[in-house]
Motif scaffolding. Structure first.
Motif, PDB file in Angstrom:
ATOM      1  N   GLY A   1      32.851  29.376  17.245  1.00  0.00           N
ATOM      2  CA  GLY A   1      33.568  30.687  17.996  1.00  0.00           C
ATOM      3  C   GLY A   1      35.044  30.258  17.870  1.00  0.00           C
ATOM      4  O   GLY A   1      35.478  29.282  17.393  1.00  0.00           O
ATOM      5  N   VAL A   2      35.784  31.193  18.760  1.00  0.00           N
ATOM      6  CA  VAL A   2      37.189  30.856  18.540  1.00  0.00           C
ATOM      7  C   VAL A   2      37.851  31.166  20.103  1.00  0.00           C
ATOM      8  O   VAL A   2      37.216  31.935  20.727  1.00  0.00           O
ATOM      9  CB  VAL A   2      37.793  32.248  17.681  1.00  0.00           C
ATOM     10  N   GLY A   3      38.404  30.181  20.333  1.00  0.00           N
ATOM     11  CA  GLY A   3      39.118  30.389  21.787  1.00  0.00           C
ATOM     12  C   GLY A   3      40.584  30.966  21.576  1.00  0.00           C
ATOM     13  O   GLY A   3      41.197  30.578  20.656  1.00  0.00           O
ATOM     14  N   VAL A   4      40.756  32.031  22.470  1.00  0.00           N
ATOM     15  CA  VAL A   4      42.026  32.797  22.261  1.00  0.00           C
ATOM     16  C   VAL A   4      42.801  32.263  23.440  1.00  0.00           C
ATOM     17  O   VAL A   4      42.351  32.503  24.687  1.00  0.00           O
ATOM     18  CB  VAL A   4      41.788  34.190  22.277  1.00  0.00           C
ATOM     19  N   ARG A   5      44.112  31.835  23.193  1.00  0.00           N
ATOM     20  CA  ARG A   5      44.975  31.401  24.346  1.00  0.00           C
ATOM     21  C   ARG A   5      46.434  32.190  24.132  1.00  0.00           C
ATOM     22  O   ARG A   5      46.856  32.036  23.203  1.00  0.00           O
ATOM     23  CB  ARG A   5      45.139  30.104  24.162  1.00  0.00           C
ATOM     24  N   VAL A   6      46.833  32.743  25.377  1.00  0.00           N
ATOM     25  CA  VAL A   6      47.793  33.556  25.377  1.00  0.00           C
ATOM     26  C   VAL A   6      48.852  33.204  26.409  1.00  0.00           C
ATOM     27  O   VAL A   6      48.269  32.892  27.474  1.00  0.00           O
ATOM     28  CB  VAL A   6      47.776  35.113  25.472  1.00  0.00           C
ATOM     29  N   ILE A   7      49.987  32.836  26.218  1.00  0.00           N
ATOM     30  CA  ILE A   7      51.263  32.286  26.922  1.00  0.00           C
ATOM     31  C   ILE A   7      51.899  33.583  27.401  1.00  0.00           C
ATOM     32  O   ILE A   7      52.398  34.341  26.178  1.00  0.00           O
ATOM     33  CB  ILE A   7      52.126  31.198  26.454  1.00  0.00           C
ATOM     34  N   ALA A   8      52.143  33.884  28.599  1.00  0.00           N
ATOM     35  CA  ALA A   8      52.726  35.125  28.894  1.00  0.00           C
ATOM     36  C   ALA A   8      53.768  34.768  30.121  1.00  0.00           C
ATOM     37  O   ALA A   8      53.473  33.865  31.048  1.00  0.00           O
ATOM     38  CB  ALA A   8      51.870  36.237  29.472  1.00  0.00           C
ATOM     39  N   ALA A   9      54.889  35.691  30.245  1.00  0.00           N
ATOM     40  CA  ALA A   9      55.627  35.804  31.473  1.00  0.00           C
ATOM     41  C   ALA A   9      54.630  36.283  32.726  1.00  0.00           C
ATOM     42  O   ALA A   9      53.772  36.918  32.406  1.00  0.00           O
ATOM     43  CB  ALA A   9      56.823  36.736  31.171  1.00  0.00           C
TER      44      ALA A   9
ATOM     45  N   LEU B   1      48.680  42.089  29.545  1.00  0.00           N
ATOM     46  CA  LEU B   1      48.130  41.421  28.415  1.00  0.00           C
ATOM     47  C   LEU B   1      46.678  41.225  28.448  1.00  0.00           C
ATOM     48  O   LEU B   1      45.930  41.056  27.561  1.00  0.00           O
ATOM     49  CB  LEU B   1      49.032  40.173  28.115  1.00  0.00           C
ATOM     50  N   ALA B   2      46.246  40.695  29.696  1.00  0.00           N
ATOM     51  CA  ALA B   2      44.749  40.710  29.869  1.00  0.00           C
ATOM     52  C   ALA B   2      44.166  41.787  29.811  1.00  0.00           C
ATOM     53  O   ALA B   2      43.011  41.692  29.278  1.00  0.00           O
ATOM     54  CB  ALA B   2      44.674  39.914  31.329  1.00  0.00           C
ATOM     55  N   GLU B   3      44.653  42.764  30.496  1.00  0.00           N
ATOM     56  CA  GLU B   3      43.791  44.315  30.129  1.00  0.00           C
ATOM     57  C   GLU B   3      43.677  44.497  28.738  1.00  0.00           C
ATOM     58  O   GLU B   3      42.753  45.010  27.970  1.00  0.00           O
ATOM     59  CB  GLU B   3      44.689  45.374  30.871  1.00  0.00           C
ATOM     60  N   ARG B   4      44.936  44.143  27.860  1.00  0.00           N
ATOM     61  CA  ARG B   4      45.110  44.416  26.348  1.00  0.00           C
ATOM     62  C   ARG B   4      43.947  43.629  25.589  1.00  0.00           C
ATOM     63  O   ARG B   4      43.442  44.152  24.789  1.00  0.00           O
ATOM     64  CB  ARG B   4      46.303  44.303  25.896  1.00  0.00           C
ATOM     65  N   LEU B   5      43.994  42.199  26.192  1.00  0.00           N
ATOM     66  CA  LEU B   5      42.588  41.419  25.503  1.00  0.00           C
ATOM     67  C   LEU B   5      41.339  42.104  25.704  1.00  0.00           C
ATOM     68  O   LEU B   5      40.600  41.945  24.635  1.00  0.00           O
ATOM     69  CB  LEU B   5      42.685  40.240  26.095  1.00  0.00           C
ATOM     70  N   LEU B   6      41.138  42.515  26.849  1.00  0.00           N
ATOM     71  CA  LEU B   6      39.683  43.258  27.132  1.00  0.00           C
ATOM     72  C   LEU B   6      39.358  44.438  26.461  1.00  0.00           C
ATOM     73  O   LEU B   6      38.180  44.928  25.678  1.00  0.00           O
ATOM     74  CB  LEU B   6      39.631  43.390  28.581  1.00  0.00           C
ATOM     75  N   ARG B   7      40.512  45.091  26.098  1.00  0.00           N
ATOM     76  CA  ARG B   7      40.375  46.164  25.140  1.00  0.00           C
ATOM     77  C   ARG B   7      40.383  46.415  23.711  1.00  0.00           C
ATOM     78  O   ARG B   7      39.822  46.926  23.117  1.00  0.00           O
ATOM     79  CB  ARG B   7      41.241  47.413  25.684  1.00  0.00           C
ATOM     80  N   ALA B   8      41.006  45.164  23.280  1.00  0.00           N
ATOM     81  CA  ALA B   8      41.254  45.132  21.642  1.00  0.00           C
ATOM     82  C   ALA B   8      40.538  44.083  21.101  1.00  0.00           C
ATOM     83  O   ALA B   8      40.538  43.908  19.953  1.00  0.00           O
ATOM     84  CB  ALA B   8      42.758  44.781  21.632  1.00  0.00           C
ATOM     85  N   CYS B   9      39.545  43.502  21.563  1.00  0.00           N
ATOM     86  CA  CYS B   9      38.685  42.483  21.020  1.00  0.00           C
ATOM     87  C   CYS B   9      37.351  42.644  21.882  1.00  0.00           C
ATOM     88  O   CYS B   9      37.204  43.493  22.566  1.00  0.00           O
ATOM     89  CB  CYS B   9      39.309  41.097  20.948  1.00  0.00           C
ATOM     90  N   SER B  10      36.397  41.755  21.703  1.00  0.00           N
ATOM     91  CA  SER B  10      34.969  41.805  22.016  1.00  0.00           C
ATOM     92  C   SER B  10      35.030  40.924  23.327  1.00  0.00           C
ATOM     93  O   SER B  10      33.839  40.528  23.777  1.00  0.00           O
ATOM     94  CB  SER B  10      34.063  41.149  20.996  1.00  0.00           C
ATOM     95  N   ALA B  11      36.171  40.494  23.864  1.00  0.00           N
ATOM     96  CA  ALA B  11      36.149  39.700  25.136  1.00  0.00           C
ATOM     97  C   ALA B  11      35.551  40.526  26.363  1.00  0.00           C
ATOM     98  O   ALA B  11      35.735  41.566  26.292  1.00  0.00           O
ATOM     99  CB  ALA B  11      37.342  39.222  25.672  1.00  0.00           C
TER     100      ALA B  11
END
Length: 393
Positions: free
Chosen positions: A290-298, A305-315
Motif C-alpha cells: 500500500g501507500v501512506g499519504v502524508r500531507v503537511i498543511a497550515a 485538504l482533508a475533504e479534498r483527500l476524501l474526494r480525490a482518491c480512494s481514502a
C-alpha cells in the motif's frame, strides 16, 4: 516576533474583540477612520471602561440607527471590495465574512451566493468585523494565537427561531479548531467571534514570550461564574533558537489506488495550498502493498485538504493531528555563477548563517542551458553562494 495571545475564558464576540484592541492601545479614532470608508451611515462608536467581577477592561458599544436590514453575502462582499478601505483591511474583512457565509451556506444547504445574513448582516456586525480587521492591523502584531474556545449548551434566539448552542454556524466555522466545554447555558462564542478567531489566529498554547501588556475586552452579559471578559496578552516572543509554528498533519493509507491517480493527487494538493505531500510504502492487511499519504498543511487549510483527500482518491478516512514545527529562518537570494545567476535559500538560526541551499528549478534551468549534469551544477552554485555570502556575514 510581536505576538497577541487570546485567552477566551469567557468566549469571544465581535464587540469583545474590539474592546480588547482598544484596551491594548488601538485608538477609537483608528477604527472610526477605517469605518468612515464604508458606504453606510447611522453608526457611532462609544468606548467606556467597565468592570466584570472586579477586573477592569474596555467595552465598545456600537450604536446604530438601522431598524431593518436585508443584505446577502454578495452585497457585503461587493461593498467591502468597493469601499476604499486599505487593501489589507478590506481583504481581511472579506475573508471573515466569507468564512461566515460559507458556514451559513453549509448549514442551510444553499450556495454561498444565496446566503442572506440576518444578525451578521446588520450594521453593527459589519462595523464589528471591519473594525476588527482595521484594529488588528493597526496593533501591528506578527502573529495571533488563541486558546481553545469554550462552547455553551442551551438555546439562543435568532431570526430563524431557537437554535441550539453552540450555534450551528459557530460549529461550522470552528471545524478543525480545538474547543472545550464552556459549562455555560449562555452563548459564549458568537459566529462573528468564532470567525474572527478562526481567520486571524492559529490555535495553541501560550508561547514563550516577554509580556508587554495585557488587556480586557468587556462583554455585555454579567456571568455568575466568571468575569465576562476576553483577555489578550501582547508580547515579544522569546528567542528559542529559531522560528516555530503549528501545522496539521493529515494521513491516510491506500491499497487500491492507481499510481497515475496519485501523481495527479499530489499536484492537486500542492496547488490547493498543502505545504508538503509525501507517499510512503506500506505493507497492509491481507498482504497488500500500500501507500501512506502524508500531507503537511497550515491549520487554516487542514479541513479543506482533508475533504479534498476524501474526494480525490480512494481514502475512506483521514487522520488529522496538530504538530508543532520548528523552522530555520529562511531568506531568498540570488548568486552569480560562471553559468549565470542562480536562486538560493539562506538558512539561519538566531541570525547566524548555517548553510546555503541551491534552488532546484534554477539549477535545472542552468543544467539544461549549459549541458552539464545537474549534480555538478548544484555543487557549482552552492560553492559560489557559500563563498559570496559567508564573506558578508
Amino acid at each position: 516576533m510581536k505576538t497577541l495571545y487570546l485567552d477566551p475564558f469567557a468566549g469571544i464576540s465581535g464587540d469583545m474583540f474590539l474592546g480588547l484592541l482598544l484596551d491594548l492601545g488601538v485608538s477609537i479614532a483608528t477604527l472610526e477612520e477605517a469605518l468612515a470608508a464604508l458606504p453606510v451611515s447611522g453608526w457611532r462608536l462609544r468606548a467606556q471602561p467597565e468592570r466584570r467581577q472586579g477586573i477592569a477592561g474596555t467595552r465598545l458599544l456600537v450604536e446604530t440607527e438601522e431598524s431593518h436590514h436585508h443584505r446577502t453575502w454578495q452585497d457585503i462582499d461587493k461593498m467591502l471590495a468597493a469601499a476604499g478601505l486599505p487593501p489589507e483591511t478590506a481583504a481581511l474583512a472579506r475573508r471573515i465574512f466569507r468564512r461566515i457565509g460559507a458556514a451559513e451556506a453549509k448549514i442551510h444547504g444553499i450556495a454561498l451566493e444565496e446566503v442572506h445574513f440576518h444578525e451578521v448582516g446588520a450594521l453593527d456586525s459589519i462595523v464589528d468585523i471591519v473594525g476588527a480587521a482595521a484594529g488588528l492591523l493597526a496593533l501591528g502584531v506578527d502573529q495571533v494565537i488563541c486558546a481553545p474556545l469554550p462552547l455553551s449548551q442551551g438555546f439562543v434566539r435568532c431570526a430563524h427561531g431557537n437554535f441550539p448552542l453552540p450555534a450551528p454556524a459557530t460549529l461550522e466555522i470552528l471545524r478543525g479548531a480545538p474547543v472545550m466545554d464552556g459549562r455555560c447555558e449562555f452563548e459564549l462564542v458568537t459566529p462573528t467571534g468564532a470567525a474572527i478567531a478562526a481567520e486571524v489566529a492559529r490555535f495553541g498554547a501560550l508561547p514563550p514570550m516577554r509580556v508587554l501588556r495585557s488587556g480586557y475586552g468587556v462583554g455585555t452579559r454579567q456571568l455568575a461564574d466568571r468575569p465576562n471578559l476576553l483577555r489578550g496578552i501582547l508580547g515579544e516572543s522569546c528567542a528559542d533558537g529559531g522560528d516555530r509554528d503549528q501545522v496539521e498533519v493529515l494521513e491516510t493509507h491506500l491499497d487500491d489506488s492507481n499510481p497515475e491517480w496519485l501523481g495527479a493527487l499530489m499536484e492537486d494538493l500542492l496547488a490547493a495550498g498543502a505545504l508538503d505531500v509525501a507517499y510512503l510504502p506500506l505493507q497492509m492487511k491481507k498482504n497488500r502493498p500500500g501507500v501512506g499519504v502524508r500531507v503537511i498543511a497550515a491549520p487554516k487549510d487542514g479541513a479543506t485538504l482533508a475533504e479534498r483527500l476524501l474526494r480525490a482518491c480512494s481514502a475512506i478516512g483521514v487522520r488529522r493531528q496538530v504538530a508543532e514545527r520548528f523552522k530555520l529562518e529562511r531568506e531568498a537570494a540570488e548568486v552569480e555563477t560562471p553559468l549565470g545567476p542562480a536562486a538560493v535559500k539562506l538558512l539561519r538560526r538566531d541570525g547566524k548563517l548555517l548553510r546555503v541551499s541551491a534552488e532546484y528549478e534554477s539549477c535545472r534551468r542552468l543544467a539544461q542551458a549549459s549541458g552539464r549534469p545537474l549534480p555538478e551544477v548544484y555543487r557549482l552554485v552552492e560553492r559560489a553562494a557559500d563563498d559570496f555570502f559567508r564573506d558578508r556575514e
